[in-house]
Design a protein around this motif. Structure first.
Motif, PDB file in Angstrom:
ATOM      1  N   SER A 162       9.992 -76.364 -42.344  1.00 50.11           N
ATOM      2  CA  SER A 162       9.788 -77.288 -41.234  1.00 50.11           C
ATOM      3  C   SER A 162       9.598 -76.457 -39.970  1.00 50.11           C
ATOM      4  CB  SER A 162      11.003 -78.203 -41.089  1.00 50.11           C
ATOM      5  OG  SER A 162      10.842 -79.080 -39.998  1.00 50.11           O
ATOM      6  N   ASP A 163       8.740 -76.924 -39.082  1.00 52.21           N
ATOM      7  CA  ASP A 163       8.471 -76.194 -37.840  1.00 52.21           C
ATOM      8  C   ASP A 163       9.605 -76.450 -36.849  1.00 52.21           C
ATOM      9  OD1 ASP A 163       7.481 -74.877 -35.660  1.00 52.21           O
ATOM     10  OD2 ASP A 163       5.540 -75.910 -35.627  1.00 52.21           O
ATOM     11  N   ASP A 164      10.758 -75.837 -37.105  1.00 53.23           N
ATOM     12  CA  ASP A 164      11.949 -76.055 -36.289  1.00 53.23           C
ATOM     13  C   ASP A 164      11.744 -75.621 -34.840  1.00 53.23           C
ATOM     14  OD1 ASP A 164      13.552 -77.082 -38.393  1.00 53.23           O
ATOM     15  OD2 ASP A 164      13.912 -75.050 -39.121  1.00 53.23           O
ATOM     16  N   TYR A 165      10.993 -74.553 -34.653  1.00 51.77           N
ATOM     17  CA  TYR A 165      10.753 -74.048 -33.289  1.00 51.77           C
ATOM     18  C   TYR A 165      10.073 -75.114 -32.434  1.00 51.77           C
ATOM     19  CZ  TYR A 165       8.738 -71.308 -29.466  1.00 51.77           C
ATOM     20  OH  TYR A 165       8.371 -70.854 -28.219  1.00 51.77           O
ATOM     21  N   THR A 166       8.945 -75.622 -32.918  1.00 55.72           N
ATOM     22  CA  THR A 166       8.176 -76.595 -32.134  1.00 55.72           C
ATOM     23  C   THR A 166       8.944 -77.895 -31.955  1.00 55.72           C
ATOM     24  OG1 THR A 166       6.096 -75.632 -32.911  1.00 55.72           O
ATOM     25  CG2 THR A 166       5.997 -77.855 -32.009  1.00 55.72           C
ATOM     26  N   SER A 167       9.648 -78.326 -32.992  1.00 58.98           N
ATOM     27  CA  SER A 167      10.421 -79.564 -32.906  1.00 58.98           C
ATOM     28  C   SER A 167      11.473 -79.472 -31.810  1.00 58.98           C
ATOM     29  CB  SER A 167      11.094 -79.862 -34.250  1.00 58.98           C
ATOM     30  OG  SER A 167      10.147 -80.100 -35.259  1.00 58.98           O
ATOM     31  N   MET A 168      12.196 -78.359 -31.771  1.00 62.03           N
ATOM     32  CA  MET A 168      13.248 -78.207 -30.764  1.00 62.03           C
ATOM     33  C   MET A 168      12.657 -77.988 -29.378  1.00 62.03           C
ATOM     34  SD  MET A 168      16.442 -78.611 -30.643  1.00 62.03           S
ATOM     35  CE  MET A 168      17.298 -78.229 -32.167  1.00 62.03           C
ATOM     36  N   TYR A 169      11.552 -77.289 -29.313  1.00 66.23           N
ATOM     37  CA  TYR A 169      10.858 -77.084 -28.032  1.00 66.23           C
ATOM     38  C   TYR A 169      10.455 -78.429 -27.424  1.00 66.23           C
ATOM     39  CZ  TYR A 169       6.981 -75.874 -24.886  1.00 66.23           C
ATOM     40  OH  TYR A 169       6.128 -75.778 -23.812  1.00 66.23           O
ATOM     41  N   GLU A 170       9.833 -79.284 -28.234  1.00 63.37           N
ATOM     42  CA  GLU A 170       9.360 -80.575 -27.734  1.00 63.37           C
ATOM     43  C   GLU A 170      10.524 -81.495 -27.379  1.00 63.37           C
ATOM     44  OE1 GLU A 170       6.772 -81.955 -30.816  1.00 63.37           O
ATOM     45  OE2 GLU A 170       5.081 -80.701 -30.146  1.00 63.37           O
ATOM     46  N   ALA A 171      11.594 -81.448 -28.172  1.00 58.29           N
ATOM     47  CA  ALA A 171      12.764 -82.286 -27.884  1.00 58.29           C
ATOM     48  C   ALA A 171      13.414 -81.871 -26.566  1.00 58.29           C
ATOM     49  CB  ALA A 171      13.763 -82.180 -29.026  1.00 58.29           C
ATOM     50  N   THR A 172      13.503 -80.562 -26.329  1.00 66.69           N
ATOM     51  CA  THR A 172      14.095 -80.069 -25.091  1.00 66.69           C
ATOM     52  C   THR A 172      13.258 -80.472 -23.886  1.00 66.69           C
ATOM     53  OG1 THR A 172      15.016 -78.179 -26.302  1.00 66.69           O
ATOM     54  CG2 THR A 172      14.964 -78.020 -23.904  1.00 66.69           C
ATOM     55  N   LEU A 173      11.946 -80.338 -24.014  1.00 62.66           N
ATOM     56  CA  LEU A 173      11.059 -80.752 -22.919  1.00 62.66           C
ATOM     57  C   LEU A 173      11.233 -82.234 -22.603  1.00 62.66           C
ATOM     58  CD1 LEU A 173       7.568 -79.020 -23.389  1.00 62.66           C
ATOM     59  CD2 LEU A 173       9.315 -78.556 -21.671  1.00 62.66           C
ATOM     60  N   GLN A 174      11.344 -83.044 -23.640  1.00 59.73           N
ATOM     61  CA  GLN A 174      11.499 -84.483 -23.414  1.00 59.73           C
ATOM     62  C   GLN A 174      12.781 -84.791 -22.642  1.00 59.73           C
ATOM     63  OE1 GLN A 174      10.913 -87.298 -26.552  1.00 59.73           O
ATOM     64  NE2 GLN A 174       9.054 -86.316 -27.318  1.00 59.73           N
ATOM     65  N   MET A 175      13.880 -84.113 -22.995  1.00 66.44           N
ATOM     66  CA  MET A 175      15.125 -84.373 -22.296  1.00 66.44           C
ATOM     67  C   MET A 175      15.049 -83.876 -20.856  1.00 66.44           C
ATOM     68  SD  MET A 175      19.109 -83.615 -23.408  1.00 66.44           S
ATOM     69  CE  MET A 175      19.013 -84.679 -24.839  1.00 66.44           C
TER      70      MET A 175
END
Length: 334
Positions: A162-175
């Motif tokens: 799973s692309d954990d890097y991109t998922s967490m990057y996008e989630a952080t940006l959203q918050m």
């Protein structure tokens, strides 16, 4: 002499050697002669069980995991075993713990059981030191080794991640874009996947000009001990660290954050936002329900089994397959 040695000396893929040994017509006469010449020169004799070559296959796959009580790993094992059964394969499960010696012993045990391939469930099987990963490379010289959400660049090792890097990057940006900047990243694993998540969080925070190191909090303990996780957050508050958002590396940590927010009488999500990871059954165990990243575990498992079965059928298969995660928004984020 192994099938890998034959492929290397003949200058062809392991799958091509498999086809030659299987008598497949999907190999040119020139390539067939080339492979057979190497086999004859070195006196190679396939094992009578010949995993992955279709010769007296045991129709059994070895599965290794660190801890089957972990929700993510347990679900991964469930999906893998289910999909193996659907395709006529049995499985042998070894719960290894986290020591390299125990994992090496388990790997060797599965090989002696004449399994057709080995699946490593979870990214914690990959070590930072290259020499510590030799136990995987050694096994892969004899049979396919599949990594579920882990990566290792070695012959006959196949990764589905799973692309954990991109998922967490996008989630952080959203918050951050929701107006919360004092975000604690709460994690309890330094595995390959754990470090990819952390890197994604750091990249988003840095991009937005937020770089407080104290906002990264490593919790070392049981993945089931919600009370201790909550206590850790209370301690941070008591020490003067102000934060109104938590991004957690898994849903259990996120539940601890919900418990902490309730104890502090914060309104969720207006005063305090929380995001988890894995989109597990725990997302429905709090009020409001938990926003979490779905890392598509079932899809990963299906892809992994498809690749493994293709390899056992002598087909060329991708060595690395990546799937994007998805943020499932619920009531704990704005």
């Amino acid at each position: 002499m192994t099938i890998y040695d034959i492929s290397e000396k003949a200058g062809v893929s392991i799958a091509t050697v498999s086809r030659v040994l299987n008598g497949s017509r999907k190999v040119s006469d020139k390539t067939r002669r080339q492979v057979l010449e190497i086999i004859d020169r070195y006196g190679y004799t396939p094992n009578v069980f010949a995993r992955g070559l279709g010769l007296n296959t045991m129709k059994t796959i070895g599965i290794m995991c660190a801890d089957s009580s972990d929700l993510y790993l347990a679900k991964g094992i469930y999906y893998v075993e289910q999909k193996l059964r659907e395709n006529g394969y049995d499985s042998i499960l070894c719960c290894t713990g986290y020591s390299l010696e125990a994992r090496t012993n388990a790997m060797n045990l599965l090989i002696t059981k004449k399994v057709d391939g080995i699946i490593l469930v979870g990214s914690n099987f990959i070590y930072e030191k290259e020499c510590d990963n030799q136990y995987i490379a050694n096994a892969a010289a004899q049979l396919p080794v599949m990594l579920l959400n882990g990566e290792l660049n070695a012959p006959n090792v196949y990764s589905v991640v799973s692309d954990d890097y991109t998922s967490m990057y996008e989630a952080t940006l959203q918050m951050l874009q929701s107006g919360i900047h004092d975000i604690v990243y709460f994690y309890n694993s330094t595995s390959y996947s754990g470090m990819r998540k952390l890197a994604g969080y750091r990249a988003a925070m840095s991009e937005q000009g937020v770089s407080r190191d104290e906002l990264e909090q490593f919790y070392c303990g049981s993945h089931e001990d919600v009370h201790t996780m909550t206590s850790h957050l209370r301690k941070l508050h008591a020490e003067g660290l102000g934060f109104h958002g938590i991004i957690a590396a898994d849903d259990t940590l996120a539940l601890a954050a919900v418990k902490y927010a309730r104890e502090m009488h914060y309104g969720i999500p207006d005063d305090f936002s929380i995001l988890g990871y894995n989109n597990s059954m725990l997302v429905n165990c709090c009020d409001p329900e938990l926003t979490s990243i779905d890392n598509k575990l079932e899809t990963l498992c299906q892809s992994l089994i498809t690749i493994l079965l293709g390899l056992l059928d002598g087909k060329e298969m991708p060595t690395r397959t990546v799937y994007p995660g998805e943020i499932i928004k619920r009531g704990t984020t704005r």
